[in-house]
Design a protein around this motif. Structure first.
Motif, PDB file in Angstrom:
ATOM      1  N   ASP A   1      -8.193  15.322  -5.518  1.00  0.00           N
ATOM      2  CA  ASP A   1      -7.121  16.285  -5.308  1.00  0.00           C
ATOM      3  C   ASP A   1      -7.658  16.982  -4.072  1.00  0.00           C
ATOM      4  N   ARG A   2      -8.525  16.811  -3.532  1.00  0.00           N
ATOM      5  CA  ARG A   2      -8.962  17.171  -2.044  1.00  0.00           C
ATOM      6  C   ARG A   2      -9.243  18.905  -2.232  1.00  0.00           C
ATOM      7  N   ARG A   3      -9.914  19.219  -3.171  1.00  0.00           N
ATOM      8  CA  ARG A   3     -10.322  20.471  -3.420  1.00  0.00           C
ATOM      9  C   ARG A   3     -11.879  20.595  -3.363  1.00  0.00           C
ATOM     10  N   SER A   4     -12.468  19.619  -3.799  1.00  0.00           N
ATOM     11  CA  SER A   4     -14.068  19.639  -3.735  1.00  0.00           C
ATOM     12  C   SER A   4     -14.892  18.647  -3.228  1.00  0.00           C
ATOM     13  N   VAL A   5     -15.855  19.030  -2.701  1.00  0.00           N
ATOM     14  CA  VAL A   5     -16.861  17.881  -2.134  1.00  0.00           C
ATOM     15  C   VAL A   5     -17.905  17.277  -3.130  1.00  0.00           C
ATOM     16  N   MET A   6     -17.631  16.185  -3.610  1.00  0.00           N
ATOM     17  CA  MET A   6     -18.605  15.636  -4.655  1.00  0.00           C
ATOM     18  C   MET A   6     -20.106  15.563  -4.089  1.00  0.00           C
ATOM     19  N   PHE A   7     -20.014  15.076  -2.799  1.00  0.00           N
ATOM     20  CA  PHE A   7     -21.341  14.439  -2.368  1.00  0.00           C
ATOM     21  C   PHE A   7     -21.460  14.317  -0.606  1.00  0.00           C
ATOM     22  N   ALA A   8     -22.163  14.739  -0.117  1.00  0.00           N
ATOM     23  CA  ALA A   8     -22.538  14.554   1.378  1.00  0.00           C
ATOM     24  C   ALA A   8     -23.725  14.404   1.730  1.00  0.00           C
ATOM     25  N   PRO A   9     -24.188  12.878   2.224  1.00  0.00           N
ATOM     26  CA  PRO A   9     -25.494  12.702   2.625  1.00  0.00           C
ATOM     27  C   PRO A   9     -25.938  13.587   3.569  1.00  0.00           C
ATOM     28  N   HIS A  10     -25.336  13.954   4.486  1.00  0.00           N
ATOM     29  CA  HIS A  10     -25.845  15.089   5.521  1.00  0.00           C
ATOM     30  C   HIS A  10     -25.483  16.567   5.457  1.00  0.00           C
ATOM     31  N   LEU A  11     -24.664  16.805   4.293  1.00  0.00           N
ATOM     32  CA  LEU A  11     -24.150  18.170   4.167  1.00  0.00           C
ATOM     33  C   LEU A  11     -24.904  18.733   2.769  1.00  0.00           C
ATOM     34  N   ALA A  12     -24.854  20.090   2.859  1.00  0.00           N
ATOM     35  CA  ALA A  12     -25.341  20.709   1.533  1.00  0.00           C
ATOM     36  C   ALA A  12     -24.675  20.852   0.172  1.00  0.00           C
ATOM     37  N   TRP A  13     -23.326  20.511   0.294  1.00  0.00           N
ATOM     38  CA  TRP A  13     -22.528  20.347  -0.690  1.00  0.00           C
ATOM     39  C   TRP A  13     -22.675  19.519  -1.901  1.00  0.00           C
ATOM     40  N   ARG A  14     -22.828  19.836  -2.987  1.00  0.00           N
ATOM     41  CA  ARG A  14     -22.938  18.845  -4.151  1.00  0.00           C
ATOM     42  C   ARG A  14     -22.000  19.480  -5.383  1.00  0.00           C
ATOM     43  N   GLU A  15     -20.984  18.627  -5.809  1.00  0.00           N
ATOM     44  CA  GLU A  15     -19.884  19.161  -6.669  1.00  0.00           C
ATOM     45  C   GLU A  15     -19.507  20.723  -6.179  1.00  0.00           C
ATOM     46  N   ALA A  16     -19.153  20.814  -5.199  1.00  0.00           N
ATOM     47  CA  ALA A  16     -18.821  22.230  -4.766  1.00  0.00           C
ATOM     48  C   ALA A  16     -17.384  22.265  -4.486  1.00  0.00           C
ATOM     49  N   PRO A  17     -16.471  23.424  -4.974  1.00  0.00           N
ATOM     50  CA  PRO A  17     -15.126  23.789  -4.837  1.00  0.00           C
ATOM     51  C   PRO A  17     -14.905  24.209  -3.570  1.00  0.00           C
ATOM     52  N   VAL A  18     -15.034  23.695  -2.434  1.00  0.00           N
ATOM     53  CA  VAL A  18     -15.074  23.914  -1.213  1.00  0.00           C
ATOM     54  C   VAL A  18     -13.932  24.656  -0.541  1.00  0.00           C
ATOM     55  N   ALA A  19     -12.594  23.895  -1.107  1.00  0.00           N
ATOM     56  CA  ALA A  19     -11.251  24.481  -0.501  1.00  0.00           C
ATOM     57  C   ALA A  19     -11.141  25.496  -1.135  1.00  0.00           C
ATOM     58  N   ASP A  20     -11.258  25.886  -2.389  1.00  0.00           N
ATOM     59  CA  ASP A  20     -10.956  26.976  -2.937  1.00  0.00           C
ATOM     60  C   ASP A  20     -11.791  28.358  -2.538  1.00  0.00           C
ATOM     61  N   ARG A  21     -12.986  28.018  -2.431  1.00  0.00           N
ATOM     62  CA  ARG A  21     -14.048  28.952  -2.095  1.00  0.00           C
ATOM     63  C   ARG A  21     -13.524  29.388  -0.496  1.00  0.00           C
ATOM     64  N   ILE A  22     -13.221  28.689   0.455  1.00  0.00           N
ATOM     65  CA  ILE A  22     -12.875  28.882   1.751  1.00  0.00           C
ATOM     66  C   ILE A  22     -11.516  29.667   1.780  1.00  0.00           C
ATOM     67  N   SER A  23     -10.701  29.102   0.974  1.00  0.00           N
ATOM     68  CA  SER A  23      -9.239  29.703   0.890  1.00  0.00           C
ATOM     69  C   SER A  23      -9.350  31.125   0.444  1.00  0.00           C
ATOM     70  N   ALA A  24     -10.207  31.413  -0.533  1.00  0.00           N
ATOM     71  CA  ALA A  24     -10.249  32.903  -0.960  1.00  0.00           C
ATOM     72  C   ALA A  24     -10.881  33.701   0.332  1.00  0.00           C
TER      73      ALA A  24
END
Length: 308
Positions: free
Chosen positions: A65-88
């Motif tokens: 749904d392109r709302r969350s980052v599940m995993f990023a080898p070089h970034l801090a996000w893990r199962e993070a609802p990034v789109a909603d947090r940044i949008s807010a």
């Protein structure tokens, strides 16, 4: 925005794919600091332009749904609802996309892959990202992960990778890999490179991929050998990927592509020799990204402008 393992880059993009203004910062190591950097970059550009939506091109696994980052080898996000947090925080619509997916979309709409039916983009930067278009549509796989090319295991028991595996393609073909290869060569052949030798004597981390590429352009023999090693692994990886996807065009993007004159012809030669059925099948055209290192930003902005 293009959010990679090394830097966070923002660009204001118009409807024609032109980048009008940019902002850049090093990539922070914590979730909160990373999101602060994104909000700050957008805020800075919004003071100078009318910003209507935000697209985030992320070097990691993005949910379908392109709302969350599940995993990023070089970034801090893990199962993070990034789109909603940044949008807010910004009070703007936000869309996430894998950085290579965003880049291949941009190249298909505005750049080197225009008109291609099956287009593959290989983004070579801190690591390797892959984006695939089939009949002009992004192929994301069943769960939004495909095609994760950088973590194909090419070398048994090879260099360890932040993803948890070893011998991954990006450990041998990326800006990080270029640095690692140069440091290994300096240990084996001390004195072969005055420029890089001074750097490694101070701090091994000072030997960056950009510095190796610059030394190779200046004729440094050890740096040129490191670049030749990268070309070999690029050709080998492309041959493997071509056997799977049989693309019409391969677009080489990412920061390392800026040094393409130093390695791309050799990589093409390796690819032509190694691909299955060499000499008896049509081969993909291999080109550098027409939009350069702005491709992911342009693609993310285009997605955001069109509601994803």
């Amino acid at each position: 925005m293009d959010i990679g393992g090394t830097s966070v880059r923002a660009g204001v993009v118009d409807r024609y794919g032109t980048v009008l203004d940019t902002a850049r910062a090093p990539t922070p190591t914590s979730e909160r600091a990373l999101e602060d950097a994104i909000v700050q970059a957008v805020g800075t550009l919004a003071l100078r332009h009318r910003v209507t939506a935000v697209g985030l091109a992320v070097a990691g696994f993005v949910t379908t749904d392109r709302r969350s980052v599940m995993f990023a080898p070089h970034l801090a996000w893990r199962e993070a609802p990034v789109a909603d947090r940044i949008s807010a925080r910004l009070s703007l619509p936000v869309v996430l996309e894998h950085d290579a997916n965003a880049a291949v979309l941009a190249e298909h709409r505005f750049g080197a892959a225009r008109g291609a039916r099956v287009a593959l983009l290989v983004a070579i930067g801190t690591g390797i990202g892959g984006g695939l278009l089939l009949d002009g549509k992004l192929f994301r796989g069943a769960y939004g992960v495909a095609p994760e090319l950088g973590h194909l295991s090419l070398v048994p028991n090879g260099r360890p990778c932040p993803c948890g595996k070893s011998g991954c393609w990006e450990r041998y073909c990326s800006g990080t890999a270029l640095s690692a290869t140069a440091v290994e060569l300096l240990a084996r052949f001390p004195g072969r490179s005055t420029v890089l030798g001074r750097e490694v004597a101070t701090d091994k981390r000072a030997v960056t991929g950009r510095k190796v590429a610059a030394a190779a352009r200046d004729g440094d023999p050890l740096a040129q050998r490191a670049m030749a090693d990268l070309a070999t692994w690029l050709g080998e990886g492309l041959a493997l990927v071509a056997d799977i996807y049989d693309p019409e065009i391969v677009v080489i993007a990412g920061g390392v592509s800026e040094s393409a004159p130093l390695f791309l012809d050799d990589a093409r030669d390796h690819y032509k020799k190694l691909v299955t059925g060499a000499g008896y099948r049509p081969l993909a055209r291999i080109r550098t990204a027409q939009l350069g290192d702005e491709a992911a930003m342009v693609g993310a902005a285009s997605l955001a402008a069109n509601g994803g």
